[in-house]
Design a protein around this motif. Structure first.
Motif, PDB file in Angstrom:
ATOM      1  N   SER A  26       0.821  -1.206   0.000  1.00 50.30           N
ATOM      2  CA  SER A  26       0.000   0.000   0.000  1.00 50.30           C
ATOM      3  C   SER A  26       0.855   1.256   0.000  1.00 50.30           C
ATOM      4  O   SER A  26       0.555   2.233  -0.688  1.00 50.30           O
ATOM      5  CB  SER A  26      -0.936  -0.002   1.207  1.00 50.30           C
ATOM      6  N   SER A  68       0.151   3.264  -3.306  1.00 46.30           N
ATOM      7  CA  SER A  68      -1.061   4.005  -3.008  1.00 46.30           C
ATOM      8  C   SER A  68      -1.214   5.221  -3.920  1.00 46.30           C
ATOM      9  O   SER A  68      -2.311   5.540  -4.365  1.00 46.30           O
ATOM     10  CB  SER A  68      -1.073   4.432  -1.541  1.00 46.30           C
ATOM     11  N   VAL A  80     -12.246  -3.071  -2.811  1.00 43.24           N
ATOM     12  CA  VAL A  80     -11.900  -3.050  -1.380  1.00 43.24           C
ATOM     13  C   VAL A  80     -10.398  -2.815  -1.265  1.00 43.24           C
ATOM     14  O   VAL A  80      -9.594  -3.711  -1.515  1.00 43.24           O
ATOM     15  CB  VAL A  80     -12.295  -4.370  -0.693  1.00 43.24           C
ATOM     16  N   THR A  81      -9.999  -1.594  -0.912  1.00 40.74           N
ATOM     17  CA  THR A  81      -8.585  -1.258  -0.797  1.00 40.74           C
ATOM     18  C   THR A  81      -8.215  -0.674   0.563  1.00 40.74           C
ATOM     19  O   THR A  81      -7.036  -0.558   0.869  1.00 40.74           O
ATOM     20  CB  THR A  81      -8.187  -0.239  -1.897  1.00 40.74           C
ATOM     21  N   GLU A  82      -9.211  -0.290   1.359  1.00 43.37           N
ATOM     22  CA  GLU A  82      -8.918   0.268   2.683  1.00 43.37           C
ATOM     23  C   GLU A  82      -8.305  -0.806   3.578  1.00 43.37           C
ATOM     24  O   GLU A  82      -8.786  -1.940   3.626  1.00 43.37           O
ATOM     25  CB  GLU A  82     -10.196   0.824   3.312  1.00 43.37           C
ATOM     26  N   MET A  83      -7.246  -0.430   4.291  1.00 43.16           N
ATOM     27  CA  MET A  83      -6.458  -1.398   5.049  1.00 43.16           C
ATOM     28  C   MET A  83      -7.306  -2.166   6.063  1.00 43.16           C
ATOM     29  O   MET A  83      -7.199  -3.395   6.179  1.00 43.16           O
ATOM     30  CB  MET A  83      -5.311  -0.663   5.760  1.00 43.16           C
ATOM     31  N   SER A  84      -8.153  -1.488   6.804  1.00 40.14           N
ATOM     32  CA  SER A  84      -8.939  -2.154   7.839  1.00 40.14           C
ATOM     33  C   SER A  84      -9.890  -3.178   7.232  1.00 40.14           C
ATOM     34  O   SER A  84     -10.068  -4.284   7.765  1.00 40.14           O
ATOM     35  CB  SER A  84      -9.738  -1.127   8.642  1.00 40.14           C
ATOM     36  N   LEU A  85     -10.494  -2.844   6.087  1.00 40.35           N
ATOM     37  CA  LEU A  85     -11.408  -3.780   5.436  1.00 40.35           C
ATOM     38  C   LEU A  85     -10.655  -4.978   4.860  1.00 40.35           C
ATOM     39  O   LEU A  85     -11.155  -6.108   4.876  1.00 40.35           O
ATOM     40  CB  LEU A  85     -12.182  -3.059   4.330  1.00 40.35           C
ATOM     41  N   ASP A 140      -3.447   3.047  -5.767  1.00 38.72           N
ATOM     42  CA  ASP A 140      -4.704   2.707  -5.110  1.00 38.72           C
ATOM     43  C   ASP A 140      -5.497   3.925  -4.671  1.00 38.72           C
ATOM     44  O   ASP A 140      -6.603   3.782  -4.148  1.00 38.72           O
ATOM     45  CB  ASP A 140      -4.439   1.824  -3.882  1.00 38.72           C
ATOM     46  N   LYS A 141      -4.949   5.126  -4.845  1.00 43.91           N
ATOM     47  CA  LYS A 141      -5.628   6.334  -4.399  1.00 43.91           C
ATOM     48  C   LYS A 141      -5.780   7.310  -5.566  1.00 43.91           C
ATOM     49  O   LYS A 141      -4.942   7.353  -6.462  1.00 43.91           O
ATOM     50  CB  LYS A 141      -4.850   7.004  -3.264  1.00 43.91           C
TER      51      LYS A 141
END
Length: 271
Positions: A28, A32, A237-242, A80-81
């Protein structure tokens, strides 16, 4: 339930999570925010060879071009952003090495089509004006040059992006690297399959040496993780927590299914 929630199972879960999280954080951080410029195609419009037609010449607005080349460049957000236009301190410059000059340049395609991309050009540079680029967005630029075969370089002042790499291998290197990776992944999967299939058709219990068990477990686990990461990227789905929650859920589900599939294996072997 006690057999399922034993120390070995918990250790396996923690080991997998401890490997996945640092790898994903590293990935990431690297990807990112990233832009890439790729030479999609490059054609010499007037090749100097025996089969060329005498007197044929390429001209733009009545001005003849010497050794004209048509190059198609793809600017893509491979991170990713999103990269908003406000993060551009100045237009992105695509510069030519000495010996070739720009005769004409224009944006020929965008993906998606509603991207508002525009550019200006000089004899030695093409300037793409600041624009919003979401992940996977692509801006295609066609460049007509005169002189020797053009070599490109990029200059950018964009927040979070120190350099814009240029892939001048016209797509062949990336495809060949992908092919090699897929070949060895397929080979390892076939090896793992053959190891476990060796006793399927026999009434004898399946026995694995420790090194074979390590190979099967590592190969299938790593390739499964890579495929699952691709699945998460595909559905956005790219958010770290998810991502962590998704991996925890997948590992838990796989342990439950593996226990069900291999239930009473010890009692079968004792028989």
């Amino acid at each position: 339930m006690n057999r399922f929630l034993n120390m070995k199972s918990l250790t396996l879960v923690l080991t997998i999570i401890s490997v996945i999280i640092p790898v994903w954080i590293w990935r990431s951080d690297l990807e990112s925010r990233s832009l890439q410029l790729r030479v999609a195609s490059q054609v010499n419009l007037q090749p100097d060879n025996v089969g060329s037609i005498s007197g044929l010449q390429v001209a733009v607005d009545g001005v003849p071009l010497k050794s004209p080349y048509l190059t198609v460049l793809e600017l893509s957000n491979d991170g990713d952003k999103p990269i908003p236009s406000a993060d551009f301190e100045a237009p992105l410059e695509i510069r030519l090495a000495e010996g070739s000059v720009v005769a004409r340049a224009q944006v020929t395609e965008t993906k998606p089509k509603d991207i508002e991309a525009s550019l200006s050009w000089e004899t030695q540079a093409i300037k793409i004006k600041p624009l919003l680029l979401n992940p996977k967005d692509i801006v295609t630029v066609s460049v007509l040059t005169s002189g020797k075969k053009p070599e490109f370089g990029a200059r950018a002042r964009i927040a979070g992006i120190s350099v814009v790499p240029i892939d001048e291998n016209v797509g062949y290197a990336s495809r060949s690297q992908k092919a090699v990776m897929l070949f060895f992944a397929a080979l390892l999967l076939f090896v793992a399959s053959d190891i476990t299939n060796s006793g399927v058709m026999s009434s004898e219990p399946i026995r694995l040496r420790k090194r074979a068990a390590i190979l099967v477990s590592t190969t299938t686990g790593l390739i499964g993780a890579a495929v699952f990461i691709g699945f998460l990227d595909t559905i956005g789905v790219t958010e770290m927590s998810l991502v962590v929650l998704a991996f925890v859920g997948m590992v838990f589900a796989s342990i439950v299914l593996s226990v069900y599939w291999n239930w009473n294996s010890k009692s079968i072997e004792q028989k």
